[in-house]
Enzyme design. Structure first.
Site, PDB file in Angstrom:
ATOM      1  N   ASP A 105     152.505  77.273  48.510  1.00 43.74           N
ATOM      2  CA  ASP A 105     152.497  76.216  49.533  1.00 43.74           C
ATOM      3  C   ASP A 105     153.916  76.128  50.104  1.00 43.74           C
ATOM      4  O   ASP A 105     154.277  76.914  50.980  1.00 43.74           O
ATOM      5  CB  ASP A 105     152.008  74.924  48.878  1.00 43.74           C
ATOM      6  CG  ASP A 105     151.790  73.799  49.874  1.00 43.74           C
ATOM      7  OD1 ASP A 105     152.146  73.944  51.047  1.00 43.74           O
ATOM      8  OD2 ASP A 105     151.256  72.739  49.482  1.00 43.74           O
ATOM      9  N   LYS A 163     149.238  79.096  51.944  1.00 49.32           N
ATOM     10  CA  LYS A 163     148.977  78.168  53.052  1.00 49.32           C
ATOM     11  C   LYS A 163     149.732  78.602  54.288  1.00 49.32           C
ATOM     12  O   LYS A 163     150.910  78.984  54.205  1.00 49.32           O
ATOM     13  CB  LYS A 163     149.399  76.753  52.672  1.00 49.32           C
ATOM     14  CG  LYS A 163     148.380  76.038  51.840  1.00 49.32           C
ATOM     15  CD  LYS A 163     148.632  74.547  51.807  1.00 49.32           C
ATOM     16  CE  LYS A 163     147.685  73.886  50.843  1.00 49.32           C
ATOM     17  NZ  LYS A 163     148.001  72.470  50.629  1.00 49.32           N
ATOM     18  N   ASP A 183     143.442  71.594  41.497  1.00 52.04           N
ATOM     19  CA  ASP A 183     143.021  70.261  41.096  1.00 52.04           C
ATOM     20  C   ASP A 183     143.587  69.174  41.996  1.00 52.04           C
ATOM     21  O   ASP A 183     144.514  69.404  42.769  1.00 52.04           O
ATOM     22  CB  ASP A 183     143.509  69.976  39.675  1.00 52.04           C
ATOM     23  CG  ASP A 183     145.009  69.709  39.644  1.00 52.04           C
ATOM     24  OD1 ASP A 183     145.774  70.572  40.134  1.00 52.04           O
ATOM     25  OD2 ASP A 183     145.416  68.643  39.173  1.00 52.04           O
ATOM     26  N   GLY A 215     146.715  76.024  37.079  1.00 54.56           N
ATOM     27  CA  GLY A 215     145.919  76.323  38.269  1.00 54.56           C
ATOM     28  C   GLY A 215     145.410  77.741  38.367  1.00 54.56           C
ATOM     29  O   GLY A 215     144.419  78.008  39.043  1.00 54.56           O
ATOM     30  N   PHE A 254     144.611  70.214  52.121  1.00 49.09           N
ATOM     31  CA  PHE A 254     144.639  70.085  50.667  1.00 49.09           C
ATOM     32  C   PHE A 254     143.325  70.586  50.101  1.00 49.09           C
ATOM     33  O   PHE A 254     142.261  70.061  50.424  1.00 49.09           O
ATOM     34  CB  PHE A 254     144.881  68.637  50.241  1.00 49.09           C
ATOM     35  CG  PHE A 254     145.174  68.543  48.772  1.00 49.09           C
ATOM     36  CD1 PHE A 254     146.453  68.732  48.292  1.00 49.09           C
ATOM     37  CD2 PHE A 254     144.144  68.309  47.866  1.00 49.09           C
ATOM     38  CE1 PHE A 254     146.712  68.687  46.925  1.00 49.09           C
ATOM     39  CE2 PHE A 254     144.406  68.267  46.499  1.00 49.09           C
ATOM     40  CZ  PHE A 254     145.695  68.451  46.035  1.00 49.09           C
ATOM     41  N   VAL A 255     143.397  71.616  49.288  1.00 53.31           N
ATOM     42  CA  VAL A 255     142.178  72.233  48.763  1.00 53.31           C
ATOM     43  C   VAL A 255     142.089  72.072  47.243  1.00 53.31           C
ATOM     44  O   VAL A 255     143.111  71.945  46.563  1.00 53.31           O
ATOM     45  CB  VAL A 255     142.104  73.736  49.132  1.00 53.31           C
ATOM     46  CG1 VAL A 255     141.944  73.923  50.632  1.00 53.31           C
ATOM     47  CG2 VAL A 255     143.332  74.492  48.628  1.00 53.31           C
TER      48      VAL A 255
HETATM   49  P1  XMP Z   1     154.564  74.905  46.065  1.00 51.87           P
HETATM   50  O1  XMP Z   1     154.702  73.849  47.145  1.00 51.87           O
HETATM   51  O2  XMP Z   1     155.619  74.792  45.022  1.00 51.87           O
HETATM   52  O3  XMP Z   1     153.222  74.509  45.409  1.00 51.87           O
HETATM   53  O4  XMP Z   1     154.398  76.278  46.648  1.00 51.87           O
HETATM   54  C1  XMP Z   1     152.675  75.223  44.413  1.00 51.87           C
HETATM   55  C2  XMP Z   1     151.913  74.325  43.484  1.00 51.87           C
HETATM   56  O5  XMP Z   1     151.501  73.106  44.113  1.00 51.87           O
HETATM   57  C3  XMP Z   1     150.152  72.869  43.887  1.00 51.87           C
HETATM   58  N1  XMP Z   1     149.467  72.824  45.202  1.00 51.87           N
HETATM   59  C4  XMP Z   1     148.211  72.478  45.411  1.00 51.87           C
HETATM   60  N2  XMP Z   1     147.258  72.123  44.529  1.00 51.87           N
HETATM   61  N3  XMP Z   1     145.709  71.894  46.298  1.00 51.87           N
HETATM   62  C5  XMP Z   1     146.010  71.833  44.995  1.00 51.87           C
HETATM   63  O6  XMP Z   1     145.126  71.528  44.213  1.00 51.87           O
HETATM   64  C6  XMP Z   1     146.600  72.243  47.256  1.00 51.87           C
HETATM   65  O7  XMP Z   1     146.246  72.282  48.439  1.00 51.87           O
HETATM   66  C7  XMP Z   1     147.922  72.560  46.761  1.00 51.87           C
HETATM   67  N4  XMP Z   1     149.039  72.945  47.384  1.00 51.87           N
HETATM   68  C8  XMP Z   1     149.962  73.098  46.387  1.00 51.87           C
HETATM   69  C9  XMP Z   1     149.664  73.986  42.988  1.00 51.87           C
HETATM   70  O8  XMP Z   1     149.647  73.524  41.668  1.00 51.87           O
HETATM   71  C10 XMP Z   1     150.690  75.070  43.100  1.00 51.87           C
HETATM   72  O9  XMP Z   1     150.875  75.808  41.919  1.00 51.87           O
END
Ligand code: XMP
Length: 179
Positions: free
Chosen positions: A102, A131, A159, A44, A152-153
């Site tokens: 996130d 977020k 992706d 990402g 969700f972006v």
């Molecule tokens: P955490 O919850 O571990 O999440 O902080 C980190 C990873 O989750 C993916 N992620 C997203 N990917 N849109 C996405 O395309 C979103 O809104 C989103 N939120 C979390 C991402 O891979 C990140 O590294």
């Protein structure tokens, strides 16, 4: 705008303007002649990494680590390291770069492994997006380009089931396009 995108949250121009500021801050913070090891969490962070690095005129090394914790829209809650070993950063200053903070599970798992195993002399984190969630994340980032609503972006590296990473902006994905 792509048909699957409900709204553009951050335009390409807005992202690039903010990266100019963020890179200036990072450059000022690390500007003491010592090299910096930037460790990108793949996949990402690829566009973010490429655009950020070219704005930081310091001696630096680039490493990567493939991790995943998200499948479609719902966080799986467990973090998977795709390679057994961490990059070689013993005694070096490390800046971890990720696309989004996130729940914070991913960054926390990576920070814990680096702290336990890598022997870095300094460990900081940089994310493109954080977020704004009701529940506080399980990790903090030292550098954050943008705080965004809890939607969700996709785009600019982010992706949904592998798609949309190549959009030059960050947008909210239409509900009906979710897997
Ligand atoms: P955490 O919850 O571990 O999440 O902080 C980190 C990873 O989750 C993916 N992620 C997203 N990917 N849109 C996405 O395309 C979103 O809104 C989103 N939120 C979390 C991402 O891979 C990140 O590294």
């Amino acid at each position: 705008m792509h048909d699957d995108i409900e709204a553009v949250l951050l335009s390409e121009a807005a992202i690039h303007r903010r990266l100019d500021e963020l890179a200036r801050r990072i450059t000022a913070d690390y500007d003491d002649g010592q090299p910096l090891s930037v460790v990108a969490l793949l996949n990402g962070s690829i566009p973010f990494l490429a655009d950020l690095l070219r704005r930081i005129p310091l001696p630096l090394r680039v490493e990567s680590l493939r991790v995943s914790s998200y499948q479609g829209r719902a966080s799986r809650g467990t973090v998977r390291f795709h390679e057994p070993a961490l990059p070689e950063v013993c005694g070096r200053r490390v800046l971890l770069v990720d696309d989004i903070l996130d729940t914070g599970e991913t960054l926390r798992a990576v920070q814990e492994r680096f702290t336990a195993e890598a022997g870095a002399s300094d460990l900081r984190t940089c994310v493109l997006l954080r977020k704004e969630r009701q529940i506080p994340p399980r990790a903090q980032a030292d550098y954050v380009a943008f705080s965004i609503p809890d939607r969700f972006v996709v785009g600019y590296g982010l992706d949904c089931d592998g798609l949309y990473r190549n959009l030059p902006y960050i947008g909210v994905l239409r509900e009906e396009r979710a897997p």
